[in-house]
Motif scaffolding. Structure first.
Motif, PDB file in Angstrom:
ATOM      1  N   THR A   1       8.370  12.753  -0.462  1.00 26.95           N
ATOM      2  CA  THR A   1       7.821  12.580  -1.769  1.00 26.95           C
ATOM      3  C   THR A   1       7.623  11.126  -2.270  1.00 26.95           C
ATOM      4  N   ASP A   2       6.881  10.827  -3.117  1.00 26.60           N
ATOM      5  CA  ASP A   2       6.903   9.550  -3.645  1.00 26.60           C
ATOM      6  C   ASP A   2       7.975   9.216  -4.032  1.00 26.60           C
ATOM      7  N   ASN A   3       8.656   7.595  -3.446  1.00 25.47           N
ATOM      8  CA  ASN A   3       9.769   7.476  -3.820  1.00 25.47           C
ATOM      9  C   ASN A   3       9.689   5.751  -3.658  1.00 25.47           C
TER      10      ASN A   3
ATOM     11  N   ASN B   1       0.836  -1.559   0.090  1.00 26.98           N
ATOM     12  CA  ASN B   1       0.064   0.110  -0.107  1.00 26.98           C
ATOM     13  C   ASN B   1       0.774   1.114  -0.027  1.00 26.98           C
ATOM     14  N   HIS B   2       0.731   2.343  -0.877  1.00 22.81           N
ATOM     15  CA  HIS B   2       1.245   3.332  -1.294  1.00 22.81           C
ATOM     16  C   HIS B   2       1.235   4.313   0.030  1.00 22.81           C
ATOM     17  N   LEU B   3       0.242   4.385   0.848  1.00 26.29           N
ATOM     18  CA  LEU B   3       0.196   5.231   1.669  1.00 26.29           C
ATOM     19  C   LEU B   3       0.590   4.901   3.220  1.00 26.29           C
TER      20      LEU B   3
ATOM     21  N   GLY C   1       3.318   2.911   2.714  1.00 22.15           N
ATOM     22  CA  GLY C   1       4.727   3.065   2.568  1.00 22.15           C
ATOM     23  C   GLY C   1       5.302   4.333   2.816  1.00 22.15           C
ATOM     24  N   HIS C   2       4.525   5.433   2.869  1.00 23.42           N
ATOM     25  CA  HIS C   2       4.972   6.622   3.232  1.00 23.42           C
ATOM     26  C   HIS C   2       5.102   6.530   4.907  1.00 23.42           C
ATOM     27  N   VAL C   3       4.320   5.984   5.546  1.00 24.11           N
ATOM     28  CA  VAL C   3       4.688   5.679   7.019  1.00 24.11           C
ATOM     29  C   VAL C   3       5.922   4.896   7.408  1.00 24.11           C
TER      30      VAL C   3
ATOM     31  N   VAL D   1       0.399  13.961   3.283  1.00 24.10           N
ATOM     32  CA  VAL D   1      -0.411  15.195   2.319  1.00 24.10           C
ATOM     33  C   VAL D   1       0.424  15.413   0.932  1.00 24.10           C
ATOM     34  N   SER D   2      -0.217  15.190  -0.124  1.00 25.23           N
ATOM     35  CA  SER D   2       0.527  15.493  -1.370  1.00 25.23           C
ATOM     36  C   SER D   2      -0.587  16.101  -2.467  1.00 25.23           C
ATOM     37  N   GLY D   3      -0.169  15.948  -3.838  1.00 23.19           N
ATOM     38  CA  GLY D   3      -0.974  16.409  -4.867  1.00 23.19           C
ATOM     39  C   GLY D   3      -2.031  15.346  -5.000  1.00 23.19           C
ATOM     40  N   GLY D   4      -2.023  14.132  -4.550  1.00 25.64           N
ATOM     41  CA  GLY D   4      -2.738  13.154  -4.784  1.00 25.64           C
ATOM     42  C   GLY D   4      -3.446  12.414  -3.500  1.00 25.64           C
ATOM     43  N   HIS D   5      -3.040  12.606  -2.346  1.00 27.55           N
ATOM     44  CA  HIS D   5      -3.803  12.439  -1.399  1.00 27.55           C
ATOM     45  C   HIS D   5      -3.827  13.336   0.065  1.00 27.55           C
ATOM     46  N   THR D   6      -4.660  13.231   0.917  1.00 28.73           N
ATOM     47  CA  THR D   6      -4.653  14.000   1.949  1.00 28.73           C
ATOM     48  C   THR D   6      -5.185  12.840   3.194  1.00 28.73           C
TER      49      THR D   6
HETATM   50 ZN   LIG Z   1       2.201   9.739  -2.130  1.00 23.02          ZN
END
Ligand SMILES: [Zn+2]
Lengths: 206, 348
Positions: free
Chosen positions: B309-311, B112-114, B116-118, B137-142
């Motif tokens: 940022t997404d990575n 899961n991308h979100l 993944g941020h964690v 928080v990004s351009g794609g999700h909050t």
């Molecule tokens: Zn993201």
């Protein structure tokens, strides 16, 4: 031996050998589930053919034309598989796989969605048995194909819902054996992305 | 397995990310962005992003292996973002990950991308403490998450019901005649501006909204309010005070983000807040987060920007945690799920 992958219509995967022909082929004609099925299809072809990854000499990628979301899944899988295997990617025009082995003037047409079709014409096959492309691949309105293709009635029309990775792979083997060039690395999207440049922000107050 | 070597593939939006980690150690984090190609459209165009992923993927993969100084054979597993995100973009990563995993005979984890941020926060850092609240928080999700365990227990507290915060920045920037992406432009324009000059609305903050949307966000009304305000000034022949508008707009976004995040920490008794996503690049977000957290006795964690940022490294990091905990790999039949819920940390 080659692994061949095509997702220009459904999803088709094969392992082929120049001498022995198609060793394994597995396909799904679902045009919406490329990402889901591609792994299992590759896996089944490797298992059924009994061919080890290290014995492959390349990975054939069907470059389209095809609806872009699905088309990319196969190209991405082929490129990444090739990196992992340390082998080359062999790009081939998907329509050529449909014309491969067919004689006489041929018009190949596949679904492009949005009431459009991708089409390519062939004059026949050459001495090596390879299809000779004369026009296309190109895009036409499904209802206008007859008007779009010059001398439409001269051709036998082959409307295909699926592209066989086995045929794609055998075509690649034949191209290679005859020292013919493969396709380029560019996916044949034939459409620009659906974007309109904005004319600036719209007013919210009247 | 103590320190699994994992390669992560991320293609959920406009960044093609390939990361390599060994356990919690970052070895490579290569990001190829198609941002410039989207600039002329004023926002991410999904088809443009997906095409760019296909072209960027193999070069990014090769570069990441070079930087990490490892070979594909050394890998213990591959992890890939399977959602949420733009479906055509996600599918490029999913197709590539399956091809790569099969050619190498390595296990594949669809994550899961979100989450993944964690997961990014475990890299080169002390272990993540649980539970923690995460504001992404990004351009794609909050999204506001309650993370009780990174690999087994993540809950969605709230999310945006319309635009993502990053999108609001882009749209307001356009309104002010500033280029894309809007975040850094608004930041620049806000220098010297008065954040209290104009009181823009805080979305979903009224008592009646809070009943149903305690931790949800909304930025569409704010965007319209800014547009109205700017239009009125122009209609009446006044010069738009760009710095004041930018500062006041930014304050409205940042205020509502942190008010809700800190409220979640306080109400759920979780004294930890983790920030993630590209909007963390915004200086005012970091500043106000530090202020509010210290006032409320909350420990704030912000991973380095390249991991916010997404990575691909964050995806690899989450994958490594799953491997280390002995979770089995995903079955090969998973697809790209543009709305994958955060409760699905790994697709089976
Ligand atoms: Zn993201």
């Amino acid at each position: 031996m080659l692994l061949a992958i095509d997702t220009s219509a459904g999803t088709s995967v094969a392992v082929v050998d120049r001498a022995a022909g198609i060793l394994a082929e597995h396909s799904s004609d679902d045009t919406r589930r490329h990402a889901e099925v591609i792994g299992d299809l590759i896996s089944a072809c490797l298992t059924d053919s009994g061919v080890a990854v290290g014995d492959l000499s390349g990975v054939v990628a069907g470059m389209g034309p095809g609806p872009f979301t699905g088309l990319r899944v196969g190209i991405a899988a082929a490129r990444a598989f090739a990196v992992g295997a340390g082998k080359i990617v062999v790009p081939v025009v998907s329509h050529d796989a449909l014309a491969f082995g067919q004689d006489g003037p041929l018009l190949v047409a596949t679904d492009a969605r949005r009431r459009e079709v991708y089409w390519t014409t062939y004059s026949g096959t050459d001495a090596a048995g390879l299809p000779v492309r004369t026009h296309g691949p190109a895009l036409a309105k499904a209802t206008d194909l007859e008007q779009t293709v010059q001398n439409f009635t001269n051709y036998r029309l082959l409307e295909a819902r699926t592209v066989s990775a086995g045929a794609l792979g055998m075509l690649a083997e034949t191209l290679y054996a005859n020292r013919r060039p493969f396709a380029t690395d560019e996916p044949l999207y034939l459409r620009s992305p659906d974007v309109t440049l904005s004319a600036g922000p719209k007013r919210v107050t009247a | 397995m103590s320190e699994p070597l994992v390669l992560g593939i991320e293609t959920s939006c406009d960044e093609t990310g390939i990361g390599i980690v060994r356990g919690t150690t970052l070895l490579a984090n290569v990001i190829a962005s198609s941002m410039e190609e989207h600039a002329r459209y004023g926002g991410v165009v999904p088809e443009v992003a997906a095409r760019a992923h296909l072209e960027a993927l193999v070069p990014a993969l090769t570069q990441a292996l070079d930087e990490a100084g490892v070979t594909l054979d050394d890998l213990d597993a591959i992890a890939v973002t399977s959602g949420p995100g733009l479906s055509g973009a996600l599918m490029v990563g999913v197709g590539a990950a399956k091809g790569l995993a099969l050619s190498l005979g390595k296990p594949l984890y669809a994550v899961n991308h979100l989450v993944g941020h964690v997961g990014a926060d475990v890299l080169d850092h002390d272990p993540l403490e649980y539970p923690t609240i995460a504001l992404l928080v990004s351009g794609g999700h909050t999204s506001l998450l309650h993370v009780r365990d990174l690999i087994s227990d993540v809950e969605l507290l709230g999310e945006t019901i319309d635009d993502a915060a990053g999108e609001a920045f882009d749209k307001v920037a356009r309104l002010l005649g500033l280029p894309y992406p809007g975040g850094p432009e608004i930041d620049r324009a806000a220098v010297g501006g008065d954040p209290k000059a104009i009181r823009f609305p805080r979305g979903l903050s009224l008592p009646k909204d809070l009943e149903k949307h305690r931790y949800d966000f909304s930025f569409s009304g704010l965007k319209t309010a800014v547009a109205r305000w700017v239009e009125r000034e122009r209609d009446e022949g006044r010069d738009v005070p760009v710095a004041d508008v930018a500062a006041s707009f930014r304050e409205a976004v940042v205020d509502v983000l942190l008010t809700k995040a800190v409220a979640a920490c306080v109400e759920l008794g979780v004294p930890r807040l983790l920030l993630g996503g590209g909007v963390v690049a915004n200086a005012r977000v970091r500043e106000l987060a530090a202020e509010r957290c210290s006032a409320a006795g909350i420990r704030l964690r912000i991973p380095p920007l390249s991991l916010c940022t997404d990575n691909g490294a964050m995806i690899a990091a989450l994958g490594a945690q799953l491997v280390q905990a002995g979770h089995p790999p995903s079955e090969l039949g998973f697809g790209a799920d543009s709305t994958l819920p955060v409760t699905v940390i790994q697709q089976r």
